[in-house]
Design a protein around this motif. Structure first.
Motif, PDB file in Angstrom:
ATOM      1  N   LEU A  59       0.825  -1.203   0.000  1.00  0.00           N
ATOM      2  CA  LEU A  59       0.000   0.000   0.000  1.00  0.00           C
ATOM      3  C   LEU A  59       0.864   1.261   0.000  1.00  0.00           C
ATOM      4  CD1 LEU A  59      -2.796  -1.035   2.520  1.00  0.00           C
ATOM      5  CD2 LEU A  59      -3.149  -0.429   0.115  1.00  0.00           C
ATOM      6  N   ARG A  60       1.965   1.235   0.725  1.00  0.00           N
ATOM      7  CA  ARG A  60       2.860   2.395   0.742  1.00  0.00           C
ATOM      8  C   ARG A  60       3.462   2.638  -0.640  1.00  0.00           C
ATOM      9  NH1 ARG A  60       7.670   2.525   5.049  1.00  0.00           N
ATOM     10  NH2 ARG A  60       8.316   0.715   3.811  1.00  0.00           N
ATOM     11  N   LEU A  61       3.855   1.568  -1.315  1.00  0.00           N
ATOM     12  CA  LEU A  61       4.384   1.710  -2.673  1.00  0.00           C
ATOM     13  C   LEU A  61       3.345   2.313  -3.614  1.00  0.00           C
ATOM     14  CD1 LEU A  61       6.260  -1.705  -3.105  1.00  0.00           C
ATOM     15  CD2 LEU A  61       7.290   0.550  -2.745  1.00  0.00           C
ATOM     16  N   ILE A  62       2.097   1.837  -3.476  1.00  0.00           N
ATOM     17  CA  ILE A  62       1.024   2.342  -4.340  1.00  0.00           C
ATOM     18  C   ILE A  62       0.748   3.812  -4.053  1.00  0.00           C
ATOM     19  CG2 ILE A  62      -1.395   2.086  -4.990  1.00  0.00           C
ATOM     20  CD1 ILE A  62      -1.111  -0.888  -4.060  1.00  0.00           C
ATOM     21  N   ALA A  63       0.673   4.170  -2.766  1.00  0.00           N
ATOM     22  CA  ALA A  63       0.376   5.546  -2.380  1.00  0.00           C
ATOM     23  C   ALA A  63       1.435   6.506  -2.892  1.00  0.00           C
ATOM     24  CB  ALA A  63       0.257   5.648  -0.866  1.00  0.00           C
ATOM     25  N   ARG A  64       2.673   6.075  -2.864  1.00  0.00           N
ATOM     26  CA  ARG A  64       3.753   6.943  -3.350  1.00  0.00           C
ATOM     27  C   ARG A  64       3.751   7.038  -4.872  1.00  0.00           C
ATOM     28  NH1 ARG A  64       8.590   4.960   0.809  1.00  0.00           N
ATOM     29  NH2 ARG A  64       7.887   6.190   2.599  1.00  0.00           N
ATOM     30  N   ALA A  65       3.342   5.951  -5.538  1.00  0.00           N
ATOM     31  CA  ALA A  65       3.314   5.956  -7.000  1.00  0.00           C
ATOM     32  C   ALA A  65       2.154   6.770  -7.541  1.00  0.00           C
ATOM     33  CB  ALA A  65       3.227   4.521  -7.521  1.00  0.00           C
ATOM     34  N   PRO A  67      -0.482   9.207  -5.589  1.00  0.00           N
ATOM     35  CA  PRO A  67      -1.072   9.784  -4.374  1.00  0.00           C
ATOM     36  C   PRO A  67      -2.569  10.045  -4.448  1.00  0.00           C
ATOM     37  CG  PRO A  67       0.995  10.878  -4.932  1.00  0.00           C
ATOM     38  CD  PRO A  67       0.632  10.012  -6.109  1.00  0.00           C
ATOM     39  N   SER A  68      -3.099  10.206  -5.658  1.00  0.00           N
ATOM     40  CA  SER A  68      -4.528  10.528  -5.769  1.00  0.00           C
ATOM     41  C   SER A  68      -5.430   9.301  -5.772  1.00  0.00           C
ATOM     42  CB  SER A  68      -4.780  11.343  -7.045  1.00  0.00           C
ATOM     43  OG  SER A  68      -4.469  10.571  -8.197  1.00  0.00           O
ATOM     44  N   ALA A  69      -4.867   8.105  -5.846  1.00  0.00           N
ATOM     45  CA  ALA A  69      -5.685   6.891  -5.790  1.00  0.00           C
ATOM     46  C   ALA A  69      -6.266   6.729  -4.390  1.00  0.00           C
ATOM     47  CB  ALA A  69      -4.858   5.674  -6.162  1.00  0.00           C
ATOM     48  N   GLY A  90       0.664   9.583   7.359  1.00  0.00           N
ATOM     49  CA  GLY A  90       0.778  10.681   6.412  1.00  0.00           C
ATOM     50  C   GLY A  90       0.285  10.357   5.015  1.00  0.00           C
ATOM     51  N   LEU A  91      -0.089   9.090   4.771  1.00  0.00           N
ATOM     52  CA  LEU A  91      -0.590   8.673   3.467  1.00  0.00           C
ATOM     53  C   LEU A  91      -2.100   8.433   3.541  1.00  0.00           C
ATOM     54  CD1 LEU A  91       2.240   6.149   2.524  1.00  0.00           C
ATOM     55  CD2 LEU A  91       1.993   8.525   1.748  1.00  0.00           C
ATOM     56  N   LYS A  92      -2.782   8.601   2.416  1.00  0.00           N
ATOM     57  CA  LYS A  92      -4.240   8.439   2.367  1.00  0.00           C
ATOM     58  C   LYS A  92      -4.599   6.967   2.190  1.00  0.00           C
ATOM     59  CE  LYS A  92      -6.610  10.738  -0.418  1.00  0.00           C
ATOM     60  NZ  LYS A  92      -7.093  11.434  -1.645  1.00  0.00           N
ATOM     61  N   VAL A  93      -4.689   6.262   3.310  1.00  0.00           N
ATOM     62  CA  VAL A  93      -5.036   4.844   3.289  1.00  0.00           C
ATOM     63  C   VAL A  93      -6.003   4.559   4.426  1.00  0.00           C
ATOM     64  CG1 VAL A  93      -4.198   2.471   3.361  1.00  0.00           C
ATOM     65  CG2 VAL A  93      -2.748   4.259   2.379  1.00  0.00           C
TER      66      VAL A  93
END
Length: 216
Positions: A59-65, A67-69, A90-93
């Protein structure tokens, strides 16, 4: 001291703090996680659910790749979700409590476009594999896709021998169907289209496969 209730799931690792290190060493995560991310291809507007999200690494990899997902993690283990929250600070999850079989109920009405799962299905009984994949199928709309990274068909004697380490830890009955290549069969059985094994990685604990399944 009161007796602790038994867990009805296989813990991520005997000691939670060892999970990420063990995954890295035993399954070559540095090799397959980027490939899984590329296959998932997160894009603006995607709503992506990670079933059995563990400590939140993918999930962290996806959020960084991307951010708007919109990202949703699902896992039954409260302790591991807390570890994921720290990793994803700090990530939108959004993190939810549940099993693969709960996926359709948990994300109902959320507009999920893609689902992923890694290192989950080899740990659960055959009927849970089927129920989990059926619930994921129900959670996706036409055009949606599933992306799975897990132990798959153990094609060679060398990989079979290495996979015994996994079977010793997670139980022969649960893990053997994966070794026989059951996951794509189950995906097709529950209604997915265009099921394919896209990549295979040899690791010190057996053969890891990445699968993709789509809905028309």
């Amino acid at each position: 001291m009161a007796e602790q209730p038994a867990k009805d799931f296989v813990p991520a690792a005997p000691q939670l703090w060892t999970y990420d290190a063990l995954s890295y060493l035993l399954t070559s995560t540095r090799r397959w996680r980027p490939v899984l991310l590329a296959q998932l291809a997160p894009a603006p507007g995607d709503v992506i659910a990670d079933v059995g999200c563990g400590t939140g690494t993918q999930l962290r990899l996806i959020a960084r790749a991307c951010p708007s997902a919109t990202l949703i993690g699902i896992d039954p283990d409260a302790a591991i979700r807390e570890r994921a929250r720290a990793k994803l600070a700090g990530l939108k999850v959004e993190l939810l409590a549940g099993y693969a079989r709960d996926a359709a109920r948990l994300v109902a009405g959320r507009g999920v476009t893609k689902v992923l799962s890694s290192l989950v299905f080899h740990q659960v009984p055959l009927e849970e594999k089927r129920a989990g994949l059926a619930a994921i199928r129900e959670s996706l709309p036409p055009g949606g896709s599933l992306h799975v990274a897990d132990y798959g068909l153990q094609r060679t004697r060398k990989m079979r021998k290495r996979y015994r380490l996994v079977q010793k830890g997670d139980g022969f009955e649960n893990t053997e169907p994966n070794a026989q290549g059951v996951l794509p069969e189950l995906m097709t059985e529950v209604g997915f289209d265009h099921v394919e094994e896209t990549h295979v990685f040899e690791t010190v604990s057996g053969s890891m496969s990445i699968y993709r399944a789509r809905l028309r």
